[in-house]
Motif scaffolding. Structure first.
Motif, PDB file in Angstrom:
ATOM      1  N   ARG A 257      36.717  39.597  39.684  1.00  0.00           N
ATOM      2  CA  ARG A 257      35.406  39.671  40.195  1.00  0.00           C
ATOM      3  C   ARG A 257      34.232  39.263  39.265  1.00  0.00           C
ATOM      4  NH1 ARG A 257      34.258  45.234  41.435  1.00  0.00           N
ATOM      5  NH2 ARG A 257      32.131  44.819  41.166  1.00  0.00           N
ATOM      6  N   LEU A 258      34.506  39.516  38.046  1.00  0.00           N
ATOM      7  CA  LEU A 258      33.461  39.151  36.831  1.00  0.00           C
ATOM      8  C   LEU A 258      33.301  37.704  36.589  1.00  0.00           C
ATOM      9  CD1 LEU A 258      33.714  42.320  34.446  1.00  0.00           C
ATOM     10  CD2 LEU A 258      32.119  42.055  36.455  1.00  0.00           C
ATOM     11  N   ALA A 259      34.685  37.287  36.557  1.00  0.00           N
ATOM     12  CA  ALA A 259      34.782  35.583  36.261  1.00  0.00           C
ATOM     13  C   ALA A 259      34.085  34.993  37.109  1.00  0.00           C
ATOM     14  CB  ALA A 259      36.153  35.388  36.142  1.00  0.00           C
TER      15      ALA A 259
ATOM     16  N   THR B  62      33.455  46.997  27.508  1.00  0.00           N
ATOM     17  CA  THR B  62      32.869  45.824  26.602  1.00  0.00           C
ATOM     18  C   THR B  62      33.394  44.570  27.661  1.00  0.00           C
ATOM     19  OG1 THR B  62      32.825  46.767  24.496  1.00  0.00           O
ATOM     20  CG2 THR B  62      32.850  44.404  24.686  1.00  0.00           C
ATOM     21  N   VAL B  63      32.603  43.571  28.091  1.00  0.00           N
ATOM     22  CA  VAL B  63      32.854  42.574  28.590  1.00  0.00           C
ATOM     23  C   VAL B  63      32.839  41.516  27.895  1.00  0.00           C
ATOM     24  CG1 VAL B  63      32.294  40.782  30.450  1.00  0.00           C
ATOM     25  CG2 VAL B  63      31.886  43.123  30.898  1.00  0.00           C
ATOM     26  N   GLN B  64      34.047  40.737  27.407  1.00  0.00           N
ATOM     27  CA  GLN B  64      34.187  39.562  26.510  1.00  0.00           C
ATOM     28  C   GLN B  64      34.125  38.264  27.058  1.00  0.00           C
ATOM     29  OE1 GLN B  64      37.522  41.229  24.676  1.00  0.00           O
ATOM     30  NE2 GLN B  64      36.453  42.040  22.625  1.00  0.00           N
ATOM     31  N   ILE B  65      33.387  37.309  26.799  1.00  0.00           N
ATOM     32  CA  ILE B  65      33.106  36.302  27.564  1.00  0.00           C
ATOM     33  C   ILE B  65      33.551  35.159  26.323  1.00  0.00           C
ATOM     34  CG2 ILE B  65      31.825  34.443  28.634  1.00  0.00           C
ATOM     35  CD1 ILE B  65      30.500  36.766  30.007  1.00  0.00           C
ATOM     36  N   MET B  66      34.386  34.256  26.646  1.00  0.00           N
ATOM     37  CA  MET B  66      34.698  33.232  25.565  1.00  0.00           C
ATOM     38  C   MET B  66      34.682  31.762  26.408  1.00  0.00           C
ATOM     39  SD  MET B  66      38.351  32.666  23.407  1.00  0.00           S
ATOM     40  CE  MET B  66      38.043  34.531  22.674  1.00  0.00           C
TER      41      MET B  66
ATOM     42  N   VAL C 182      23.131  41.977  38.317  1.00  0.00           N
ATOM     43  CA  VAL C 182      22.984  42.100  39.667  1.00  0.00           C
ATOM     44  C   VAL C 182      24.391  42.430  40.260  1.00  0.00           C
ATOM     45  CG1 VAL C 182      22.837  40.513  41.424  1.00  0.00           C
ATOM     46  CG2 VAL C 182      21.438  40.177  39.567  1.00  0.00           C
ATOM     47  N   LEU C 183      25.399  41.939  39.669  1.00  0.00           N
ATOM     48  CA  LEU C 183      26.658  42.529  40.243  1.00  0.00           C
ATOM     49  C   LEU C 183      26.734  44.102  40.186  1.00  0.00           C
ATOM     50  CD1 LEU C 183      29.299  41.578  41.474  1.00  0.00           C
ATOM     51  CD2 LEU C 183      30.177  41.129  39.356  1.00  0.00           C
TER      52      LEU C 183
END
Length: 186
Positions: free
Chosen positions: A23-25, A51-55, A82-83
């Motif tokens: 969902r987050l991706a 913690t949301v880790q984005i690479m 927003v989500l």
């Protein structure tokens, strides 16, 4: 499993995520793509204060700098606000994929053909979960490796728990040669 809603990506060019991470991706990938980046991996860790880790990678293949991470952080943070996926406070971390990067997309496997990688499956195949060998490539369904014993294996990408490049002199040399040309071992 899902990847992103971006119609410009083929399924094999997207990282596979499940549940909340999917969902987050799906929320983040199109937002950062508009800025010139592509999602390599999104991972959520922690329960009380997640913690949301984005690479991410730059679409043009050049190196990601601090300013890039900052831009990705602002844009993806706004989209995630927003989500509103979490009840309480959460953190966001953004980074480049690095040299010994995770292999989450078929294009990553294909870009690093000839280099050494490790892979771990969620469900055992041939009686084992962990594999190490030379990357032979991938498609939407399978990543292929030549194992240390010389046998070739096709690992289902949907069963892949994690996979990453092994840091070697050849990998360092190949990534230092040019950020524009795909690295190849020597």
């Amino acid at each position: 499993m899902t990847a992103s809603n971006d119609p410009t990506d083929s399924p094999s060019d997207l990282p596979l995520h499940e549940g909340l991470e999917a969902r987050l991706a799906d929320c983040v990938a199109p937002v950062i793509r508009q800025l010139g980046y592509e999602l390599v991996r999104l991972q959520v860790s922690g329960r009380e204060k997640p913690t949301v880790q984005i690479m991410a990678d730059r679409i043009d293949g050049s190196l990601i700098g601090v300013e890039d991470c900052e831009a990705i952080s602002h844009a993806s943070g706004a989209a995630l606000d927003v989500l509103d996926p979490f009840k309480n406070e959460w953190h966001l971390e953004v980074s480049s994929a690095g040299i010994d990067r995770p292999l989450t997309r078929a294009k990553d496997w294909n870009r690093f053909i000839g280099h050494i990688a490790t892979a771990e499956l969620a469900v055992p195949q041939d009686g084992r979960k962990r594999f190490r060998g030379i990357i032979l490539g991938a498609d939407a369904e399978f990543a292929r490796m030549r194992l240390d014993d010389g046998t070739d294996i096709a690992l289902p990408r949907a069963n892949m728990r994690r996979a990453k490049l092994v840091l070697t002199d050849a990998l360092i040399e190949a990534t230092a040669v040019s950020q524009d040309a795909p690295p190849s071992p020597q």
